[in-house]
Write a protein that holds these residues in place. Structure first.
Motif, PDB file in Angstrom:
ATOM      1  N   ARG A   1      10.377  32.683 -22.435  1.00  0.00           N
ATOM      2  CA  ARG A   1       8.918  32.493 -21.534  1.00  0.00           C
ATOM      3  C   ARG A   1       8.810  30.902 -21.501  1.00  0.00           C
ATOM      4  N   PRO A   2       8.112  30.740 -20.500  1.00  0.00           N
ATOM      5  CA  PRO A   2       7.958  29.119 -20.122  1.00  0.00           C
ATOM      6  C   PRO A   2       7.299  28.678 -21.173  1.00  0.00           C
ATOM      7  N   SER A   3       6.141  29.020 -21.950  1.00  0.00           N
ATOM      8  CA  SER A   3       5.388  28.516 -22.857  1.00  0.00           C
ATOM      9  C   SER A   3       5.898  28.247 -24.084  1.00  0.00           C
ATOM     10  N   ALA A   4       7.078  29.106 -24.287  1.00  0.00           N
ATOM     11  CA  ALA A   4       7.754  28.882 -25.682  1.00  0.00           C
ATOM     12  C   ALA A   4       8.884  27.755 -25.208  1.00  0.00           C
TER      13      ALA A   4
ATOM     14  N   GLU B   1       1.053  29.401 -17.897  1.00  0.00           N
ATOM     15  CA  GLU B   1       2.357  29.586 -18.777  1.00  0.00           C
ATOM     16  C   GLU B   1       3.150  28.473 -18.771  1.00  0.00           C
TER      17      GLU B   1
ATOM     18  N   GLY C   1       2.657  25.637 -21.097  1.00  0.00           N
ATOM     19  CA  GLY C   1       2.754  25.919 -22.546  1.00  0.00           C
ATOM     20  C   GLY C   1       1.531  26.894 -23.244  1.00  0.00           C
TER      21      GLY C   1
END
Ligand SMILES: Nc1ncnc2c1ncn2[C@@H]1O[C@H](COP(=O)(O)OP(=O)(O)O)[C@@H](O)[C@H]1O
Ligand SMILES: [Mg+2]
Ligand SMILES: [Zn+2]
Ligand SMILES: [Zn+2]
Lengths: 250, 401
Positions: A72-75, B288, B291
């Motif tokens: 996922r993008p945030s990771a 998202e 981050g």
């Protein structure tokens, strides 16, 4: 130089269109790479699949030795890779400062320097010349200012690799030099950049290597000079798509 | 007087609403809470036999003396005034609709086993249970039965349920935080009871906008149906005692919870957590890519709102006197959504305005015929508001001011 990002045979189809047709290449630590290609070449799709916004149909993305394909993008941001959007996606009902402070919550070195998200945000706003607008709502900004806000959000994350999707679109010559200077300074500190840009002249001043994409495939990789003078690149830009590109105002 | 739950007009001394079964007064024979503070035992009076023919028109309640009029053919009747059950004497047992005293005609053991396996295979919590089970003993129990017409009311006063709702809410918060830490792995959080909010959270996290609202609406309904089914299937009903019978306490408890909730939400809205949640509301994709683990924070938001829903739910049980899955039908689940949209979503003042308006209008609409159309009326009201004030009433005021 060590390899920061390795992309292996990345493929992505949308219905009948093959937006990425097996793209492979590497980005080294500290490098400043440009991506050029006519409209619809698959440049944005490439960013989407690398940054986690879209899952590729096949292929692998390896960042700092970690397989980040489909994460996922945030990771992925937390690992040190972020992207900005061609069509900026600011939070219109939040202030400019809040927009950047949000990104600063995920700052890589937040624990080390103890700088508050708001302080870090102000510093970056100063760099891109939006300091005076800090307390305005993002919805009050001009197109060019929004683009700079997007760059500020990317910069404040303080990452290892930043993917910028047409950061110079809608910018005046003066604004371009402000943003270029900010990018060049970060680059000198060891941050790597991949930048998609239609304004080839401005791009060539920044980058050391250029990748040319056409119809989902890499058609040429080399120094700015090599790429600009390449037979196939000229054909892709001038022979087929230049008319379309111009009429779309890009 | 009127039923506090459904608004039906009732005799002034009625103890139960004849329409929805809610307890409406405190005039019952149930003993008051003992002064020592120990939980009072509510005595469920067994059906008292009364000598009367099946076609009797009027009789007196043996425990309170109130007049009872059985409907034609009824054999067990609940007194509307004191709640005790009355069964008509044997000579009345004429209108048995169906009965059996014969052994069921299972042809052989294999067929019985087949049926059991089928049930075990479909199990709700563990599928394919039969594969890991061994059959140790089989015994045959014959249960003769009679089907007779009955009008019956059962009151269930819930204190354990209330405590459970509170625990569930707290678990919801904990699991929400844990869930975030676990990266939203859904399988890991079965736990004990059904944590409805969390269930809703996990399922609808990946949906947005209208679909999100639909799912938040549907899952409580499905849960209610499931609980209803689970309860009636094995016949057990929560049996709990009242902590307080005083509406004054209930009102004050509600007020305190409301105040705490308002202050908490105000503090959250102005904190960094609030900033993160606002950014997710505005543009999830952008949040998202900056981050922010949007699933984790949506889970936190769910847990937070469920904490207060759970707390007020515990009070609701006391105020209603009855806790039943059917309480949370479409109207009850849809109302909060209506209230938010009416007052203005994404604000703290908005839902308060919406609640006052809708609750107020429901009070005005407490007439027998209209009450069934309340959902329709509320929906119309909502439609009109959304048409003319898309941001709700408070959103409109705020923009104007
Ligand atoms: N979400 C999508 N759905 C369908 N087709 C898409 C989508 N995104 C991109 N495409 C198609 O993929 C091709 C590459 O698009 P894109 O990566 O945006 O090109 P570029 O950024 O180089 O202009 C185009 O033909 C475009 O129409
Ligand atoms: Mg593009
Ligand atoms: Zn009622
Ligand atoms: Zn009675």
């Amino acid at each position: 130089m060590s390899q920061l990002l390795i992309v292996k045979d990345l493929k992505k189809r949308f219905g009948g269109i093959s937006a990425l047709n097996g793209v492979s290449f590497e980005i080294n630590t500290g490098e400043f790479v440009g991506i050029i290609g006519p409209n619809g070449a698959g440049k944005t799709t490439f960013f989407n699949t690398v940054s986690g916004s879209l899952k590729p149909d096949s292929g692998k993305v390896i960042f700092r030795g970690v397989d980040i394909t489909g994460m996922r993008p945030s990771a992925i941001v937390r690992l040190g890779l972020a992207r900005t959007f061609q069509l900026v996606k600011p939070f219109l009902n939040l202030s400019v400062l809040e927009n950047v402070a949000l990104a600063a919550l995920s700052r890589r070195r937040r624990e080390h320097d103890g700088l508050s998200p708001e302080a870090a945000a102000l510093e970056v706003l100063r760099i891109v010349g939006l300091e005076a607008r800090a307390d305005n709502l993002a919805s009050k900004l001009t197109h060019g200012e929004l683009k700079r806000l997007g760059v500020a959000q990317g910069l404040v994350l303080d990452l290892l690799l930043l993917l910028l999707d047409e950061p110079f679109g809608c910018l005046s010559a003066e604004e371009i030099s402000i943003v270029s200077e900010a990018l060049r300074e970060r680059s000198s500190l060891g941050v790597s950049f991949v930048i998609i840009e239609h304004r080839v002249r401005e791009l060539m001043k920044l980058v050391s290597r250029v990748i040319a994409l056409d119809q989902g495939s890499v058609i040429k990789v080399g120094t700015p000079d090599e790429v600009v003078n390449d037979e196939r690149v000229l054909e892709a830009f001038l022979g087929r798509s230049s008319g379309i590109a111009r009429s779309k105002g890009n | 007087m009127y039923c506090i739950k459904c608004g039906t007009q009732l005799p002034d001394d009625a103890a139960f609403c004849y329409k929805c079964g809610a307890k409406v007064g405190f005039t019952s024979t149930q003993p008051a809470p003992s002064a020592s503070g120990g939980p009072a035992q509510s005595v469920s009076s067994p059906a008292q036999p009364v000598l009367a023919g099946a076609d009797v028109k009027e009789l007196k309640c043996p425990s309170c003396g109130a007049p009872i009029t059985p409907k034609f053919g009824e054999m067990v009747i609940t007194c509307e005034y004191c709640g005790s059950s009355v069964s008509l004497s044997p000579e009345g047992w004429r209108s048995i609709q169906k009965h059996t005293m014969f052994l069921p005609t299972f042809t052989d053991k294999d067929r019985v086993l087949g049926l059991i396996h089928q049930v075990m295979d479909r199990g709700i919590i563990h599928r394919h249970l039969q594969e890991s089970s061994t059959l140790e003993e089989m015994s045959l129990t014959m249960v003769p039965y009679w089907l007779v017409p009955v009008s019956a009311r059962t009151t269930v006063v819930a204190a354990n349920v209330a405590a459970e709702v509170g625990t569930v809410a707290a678990t919801g918060v904990l699991a929400g935080i844990l869930g975030g830490e676990m990266g939203g792995r859904r399988g890991g959080m079965g736990g004990g009871g059904v944590v409805d909010g969390l269930l809703t959270g996990a399922t609808s996290l990946r949906l947005r906008g209208h679909f999100f609202i639909m799912v938040t609406l549907l899952i409580p309904l499905a849960t209610a149906d499931f609980l209803n089914y689970a309860l009636t299937e094995d016949g057990s009903i929560f049996g709990v005692n009242a902590l307080v019978n005083n509406t004054y306490y209930i009102y004050n408890a509600s007020l305190v919870i409301f105040a705490v909730a308002a202050v908490t939400f105000f503090a959250v809205a102005n904190s960094r957590l609030g900033l993160v949640l606002k950014s997710i509301r505005e543009n999830e994709v952008a949040a998202e890519s900056l981050g922010i683990n949007t699933s984790k924070f949506k889970m936190v938001a769910f847990a937070l709102s469920n904490l207060f829903a759970g707390m007020i739910g515990a009070v609701y049980v006391f105020s209603n006197g009855v806790a039943s899955p059917t309480d949370f039908g479409l109207l009850f689940s849809a109302l909060p959504v209506f209230m938010c949209a009416l007052g203005g979503m994404g604000t703290i003042v908005g839902p308060i305005i919406g609640t006052i308006l809708l609750e107020g209008s429901i009070d005005l609409l407490r007439v027998n015929y209209i009450q069934d159309a309340r959902l329709l009326i509320a929906a119309l009201l909502l439609l009109l508001v959304l048409l003319f004030f898309p941001k709700g009433i408070w959103g409109y005021i705020k923009r104007g001011g």
